[in-house]
Design a protein around this motif. Structure first.
Motif, PDB file in Angstrom:
ATOM      1  N   SER A 127       0.834  -1.212   0.000  1.00 22.78           N
ATOM      2  CA  SER A 127       0.000   0.000   0.000  1.00 22.78           C
ATOM      3  C   SER A 127       0.865   1.256   0.000  1.00 22.78           C
ATOM      4  O   SER A 127       1.935   1.286   0.621  1.00 22.78           O
ATOM      5  CB  SER A 127      -0.874  -0.004   1.255  1.00 22.78           C
ATOM      6  N   CYS A 128       0.333   2.302  -0.611  1.00 21.07           N
ATOM      7  CA  CYS A 128       1.011   3.603  -0.550  1.00 21.07           C
ATOM      8  C   CYS A 128       0.963   4.163   0.867  1.00 21.07           C
ATOM      9  O   CYS A 128       1.667   5.148   1.159  1.00 21.07           O
ATOM     10  CB  CYS A 128       0.384   4.584  -1.526  1.00 21.07           C
ATOM     11  N   ALA A 129       0.166   3.532   1.754  1.00 20.87           N
ATOM     12  CA  ALA A 129       0.131   3.982   3.154  1.00 20.87           C
ATOM     13  C   ALA A 129       1.524   3.911   3.782  1.00 20.87           C
ATOM     14  O   ALA A 129       1.807   4.641   4.725  1.00 20.87           O
ATOM     15  CB  ALA A 129      -0.853   3.134   3.950  1.00 20.87           C
ATOM     16  N   ASN A 180      -5.288   4.342  -3.843  1.00 22.37           N
ATOM     17  CA  ASN A 180      -6.649   4.061  -3.347  1.00 22.37           C
ATOM     18  C   ASN A 180      -7.516   3.439  -4.439  1.00 22.37           C
ATOM     19  O   ASN A 180      -7.885   4.112  -5.393  1.00 22.37           O
ATOM     20  CB  ASN A 180      -7.277   5.340  -2.807  1.00 22.37           C
ATOM     21  N   TYR A 192     -15.433   1.344   8.097  1.00 19.31           N
ATOM     22  CA  TYR A 192     -14.048   1.138   7.670  1.00 19.31           C
ATOM     23  C   TYR A 192     -13.916   1.033   6.157  1.00 19.31           C
ATOM     24  O   TYR A 192     -12.820   0.898   5.619  1.00 19.31           O
ATOM     25  CB  TYR A 192     -13.496  -0.158   8.277  1.00 19.31           C
ATOM     26  N   VAL A 195     -13.686   5.156   0.877  1.00 19.50           N
ATOM     27  CA  VAL A 195     -14.528   6.351   0.877  1.00 19.50           C
ATOM     28  C   VAL A 195     -15.445   6.439  -0.347  1.00 19.50           C
ATOM     29  O   VAL A 195     -16.599   6.858  -0.237  1.00 19.50           O
ATOM     30  CB  VAL A 195     -13.654   7.615   1.052  1.00 19.50           C
ATOM     31  N   THR A 210     -20.531  10.987   5.698  1.00 22.59           N
ATOM     32  CA  THR A 210     -19.673  11.481   6.782  1.00 22.59           C
ATOM     33  C   THR A 210     -18.336  11.887   6.185  1.00 22.59           C
ATOM     34  O   THR A 210     -17.765  11.151   5.382  1.00 22.59           O
ATOM     35  CB  THR A 210     -19.448  10.365   7.828  1.00 22.59           C
TER      36      THR A 210
HETATM   37  C1  UD1 Z   1      -7.274   3.102   1.609  1.00 25.33           C
HETATM   38  C2  UD1 Z   1      -7.529   1.608   1.725  1.00 25.33           C
HETATM   39  C3  UD1 Z   1      -6.278   0.928   2.230  1.00 25.33           C
HETATM   40  C4  UD1 Z   1      -5.116   1.320   1.346  1.00 25.33           C
HETATM   41  C5  UD1 Z   1      -4.961   2.824   1.278  1.00 25.33           C
HETATM   42  C6  UD1 Z   1      -3.901   3.289   0.308  1.00 25.33           C
HETATM   43  C7  UD1 Z   1      -9.754   0.763   2.221  1.00 25.33           C
HETATM   44  C8  UD1 Z   1     -10.789   0.545   3.256  1.00 25.33           C
HETATM   45  N1  UD1 Z   1      -8.634   1.356   2.638  1.00 25.33           N
HETATM   46  O1  UD1 Z   1      -7.031   3.671   2.904  1.00 25.33           O
HETATM   47  O2  UD1 Z   1      -6.458  -0.479   2.178  1.00 25.33           O
HETATM   48  O3  UD1 Z   1      -3.933   0.715   1.768  1.00 25.33           O
HETATM   49  O4  UD1 Z   1      -6.192   3.365   0.782  1.00 25.33           O
HETATM   50  O5  UD1 Z   1      -3.863   4.694   0.352  1.00 25.33           O
HETATM   51  O6  UD1 Z   1      -9.917   0.391   1.090  1.00 25.33           O
HETATM   52  N2  UD1 Z   1     -13.303   9.116   4.796  1.00 25.33           N
HETATM   53  C9  UD1 Z   1     -14.379   9.993   4.969  1.00 25.33           C
HETATM   54  N3  UD1 Z   1     -15.628   9.451   5.033  1.00 25.33           N
HETATM   55  C10 UD1 Z   1     -15.877   8.116   4.949  1.00 25.33           C
HETATM   56  C11 UD1 Z   1     -14.770   7.245   4.747  1.00 25.33           C
HETATM   57  C12 UD1 Z   1     -13.505   7.778   4.679  1.00 25.33           C
HETATM   58  O7  UD1 Z   1     -14.192  11.195   5.085  1.00 25.33           O
HETATM   59  O8  UD1 Z   1     -17.045   7.707   5.010  1.00 25.33           O
HETATM   60  C13 UD1 Z   1     -11.956   9.696   4.669  1.00 25.33           C
HETATM   61  C14 UD1 Z   1     -10.902   9.026   5.526  1.00 25.33           C
HETATM   62  O9  UD1 Z   1     -10.846   9.546   6.835  1.00 25.33           O
HETATM   63  C15 UD1 Z   1      -9.643   9.333   4.712  1.00 25.33           C
HETATM   64  C16 UD1 Z   1     -10.144   9.304   3.261  1.00 25.33           C
HETATM   65  O10 UD1 Z   1     -11.555   9.489   3.330  1.00 25.33           O
HETATM   66  O11 UD1 Z   1      -9.164  10.608   5.006  1.00 25.33           O
HETATM   67  C17 UD1 Z   1      -9.876   7.978   2.577  1.00 25.33           C
HETATM   68  O12 UD1 Z   1     -10.298   6.941   3.449  1.00 25.33           O
HETATM   69  P1  UD1 Z   1     -10.346   5.414   2.973  1.00 25.33           P
HETATM   70  O13 UD1 Z   1     -11.168   5.272   1.774  1.00 25.33           O
HETATM   71  O14 UD1 Z   1     -10.662   4.584   4.166  1.00 25.33           O
HETATM   72  O15 UD1 Z   1      -8.855   5.225   2.455  1.00 25.33           O
HETATM   73  P2  UD1 Z   1      -7.427   5.210   3.136  1.00 25.33           P
HETATM   74  O16 UD1 Z   1      -7.491   5.378   4.610  1.00 25.33           O
HETATM   75  O17 UD1 Z   1      -6.599   6.125   2.339  1.00 25.33           O
END
Ligand code: UD1
Ligand code: NAD
Length: 322
Positions: A127-129, A180, A192, A195, A210
């Protein structure tokens, strides 16, 4: 690949698309999945492809950390695509031990059994994480990793496990740092979830969305079919040792921009609920995908408008097989 390929996490979002693509290319596929987030119905298309007779499909229900299950799953495999993990950054902040056990511990077992089975190639979903908040964008693979969450730490440790085996000459490892990923079959069902799946399913149901933080955090969103193409290239290209490669588009989009497109596509104004930024979140990301272009001959082909349109279609009309 001509021989048998094992896909761990093959009943999940990305995994089920990989399984479909391998079957379509004529490869036999085995899936190991504990169905914790994966779903039987994600494999409906795969069973239909296998029934046409070109290539075979086997599904083993089990945990990647289970030595016996993993040994049975790896037996006779030429290659392993290792996707099974706890994929949520936020979930890893709440349960770091559980995340590390599955994501890192599962990789230790998967690599070990891959070596025992004589599998030639091991493709890891990294992951880029791992980069954390990089000082400069776009992010190249030469950037020093700075994990900000247990999830990111577990992915970096998993890359180390792969590199150790490759350094020992036991297999060829390809660690793909996905940015992503979004697309059909991404499960929107929990806080979880990714997004884009959350926003699209809220729009389809006419429910509020949210936003954690100010909504100006950005990501490099890459469509699942492009990610599958990168995985197939990682399986097929002539490589040795360990390759660490970014899989992203080179473009970044913030959440408020995503919401604008979602509202336009759904024809609905969405109520926005604001929550504090989540711990472990990175702020911005954008891939430098130059090395993947060079090493895999791969680049992302599907832009966000087309990818979001296909994903919206799936959320509103069912699986288009995309
Ligand atoms: C996602 C992946 C992770 C991957 C990473 C690479 C998922 C669940 N997570 O994590 O496996 O390693 O990309 O960058 O596929 N957010 C909102 N509202 C929501 C959901 C999320 O505001 O309802 C925000 C989160 O706080 C975050 C952003 O959207 O700031 C992206 O969140 P998310 O889609 O969970 O992705 P990552 O955390 O980047
Ligand atoms: P997903 O949750 O849909 O897929 C994970 C699959 O692994 C599921 O089918 C789940 O049932 C299975 N699984 C989980 N724990 C298991 C265990 N202990 N034993 C066996 N199977 C288990 O998530 P996804 O988005 O398809 O992610 C696939 C991989 O890609 C993960 O390793 C994830 O960290 C990585 N990744 C995803 C993204 C993204 O944006 N979706 C980005 C970077 C990396």
């Amino acid at each position: 690949m001509d021989g048998l390929t094992l896909v761990t996490g093959g009943a999940g979002f990305i995994g089920s698309h990989v399984v479909d693509a391998l079957l379509m290319s004529g490869s036999d596929v085995r899936v190991l999945d504990d169905f914790s987030t994966g779903k039987e119905e994600n494999l409906d298309g795969a069973w239909a492809l296998a029934a046409q007779g070109g290539a075979g499909l086997q599904v083993i229900e089990g945990d990647v950390r289970d030595e016996v299950r993993m040994r049975d799953a790896a037996d006779g495999c030429e290659a392993i695509v290792h996707l099974a993990a706890v994929p949520s950054v936020a979930q890893s902040m709440e349960d770091p031990v559980g995340c590390d056990s599955v994501t890192h511990g599962g990789t230790v077992n998967a690599v070990r059994q891959a070596v025992e089975a004589g599998a030639e190639r091991f493709v890891l979903a990294s992951s880029c994480a791992v980069y954390g908040d990089a000082a400069e964008l776009p992010i190249a693979e030469t950037t020093s990793p700075r994990p900000l969450s247990p999830y990111a730490g577990a992915k970096l440790a998993s890359e180390g496990v792969c590199a150790d085996a490759a350094d020992a000459g036991q297999l060829t490892a390809v660690c793909l740092r996905f940015f992503n990923v979004y697309g059909p079959r991404q499960d929107p069902g929990s806080a979880y979830s990714g997004v884009i799946s959350r926003f699209l399913s809220a729009a389809a149901a006419g429910e509020p969305v949210t936003i954690y933080g100010d909504g100006r955090q950005s990501r490099d969103f890459v469509y699942v079919a492009d990610v599958v193409a990168a995985i197939l290239a990682a399986l097929q290209r002539a490589l040795t040792g360990t390759s660490v490669l970014n899989v992203g588009t080179g473009r970044q989009t913030d959440l408020l921009q995503i919401l604008d497109v979602v509202e336009e596509r759904s024809g609905r104004k969405l109520e926005r609920r604001l929550e504090p930024a989540r711990e472990g979140d990175i702020r911005d990301s954008r891939a430098d995908a130059g090395r993947s272009r060079w090493v895999l001959g791969w680049e992302a082909e599907i832009g966000l408008p087309a990818g979001l349109a296909a994903t919206w279609e799936w959320f509103t009309a069912g699986d288009s097989g995309a």
